[in-house]
Design an enzyme around this catalytic site. Sequence first.
Site, PDB file in Angstrom:
ATOM      1  CD  GLU A   1      -4.883   1.468  -2.624  1.00 38.16           C
ATOM      2  OE1 GLU A   1      -6.102   1.433  -2.385  1.00 38.16           O
ATOM      3  OE2 GLU A   1      -4.060   1.995  -1.843  1.00 38.16           O
TER       4      GLU A   1
ATOM      5  CG  ASP B   1      -0.572   3.299   6.126  1.00 39.38           C
ATOM      6  OD1 ASP B   1      -1.161   3.802   5.151  1.00 39.38           O
ATOM      7  OD2 ASP B   1      -0.300   3.937   7.156  1.00 39.38           O
TER       8      ASP B   1
ATOM      9  CG  ASP C   1      -1.795   1.223   1.303  1.00 48.24           C
ATOM     10  OD1 ASP C   1      -2.245   1.691   0.249  1.00 48.24           O
ATOM     11  OD2 ASP C   1      -2.032   1.719   2.423  1.00 48.24           O
TER      12      ASP C   1
END
Length: 180
Positions: A77, A149, A16
């Site tokens: 992502e 996160d 991420d």
Amino acid sequence: MTTRPEASACRILGIDPGSQRTGFGIIDVDAAGKLTHVHHGALAVAGEDTFPLRLKRIFDELAAIIEVHRPAECGIERVFMARNPDSALKLGQARGAAICAVAAKGLAVHEYAPTEIKQAVVGSGRGDKAQVQHMVGFLLGLKGPLQPDAADALAIAVTHAHTRASLARVGIPRTAWRRR
């Protein structure tokens, strides 16, 4: 009787990306689809003196994590459009540093939109962060709260595990499955 190919056992790294904190999560998935937590955390890079040093630290630390844990595949992502162009550019640069670290270690990068990740983990593309954290903890048998996160990175790894298994069941190679 023909049998469908099953996704083989695999270690997956989820990332991420962020310009201040980059989450990472590593899971193992066996041939039957059972998910096992390996490691997770967040690289807090906001304390670096300059932005280029943040990017270097993301690259170096992810490369070291890959070296230690030896994932076979990686999910990351995809960037969504932010309201602030400067923030979007910094996020894109942090994402680039993460992708370069993965590519430098010889791994392919599989990208997932935020809605795909939420759909895979929560069941709805509109799930919130608390739902993602809860479901990741549940799916991986983790106790206690997860740092956001790191939870998002684990969710990306879970999404990739589900996607690769689904593609194996229907016989579509991952390279042929490209979402725009």
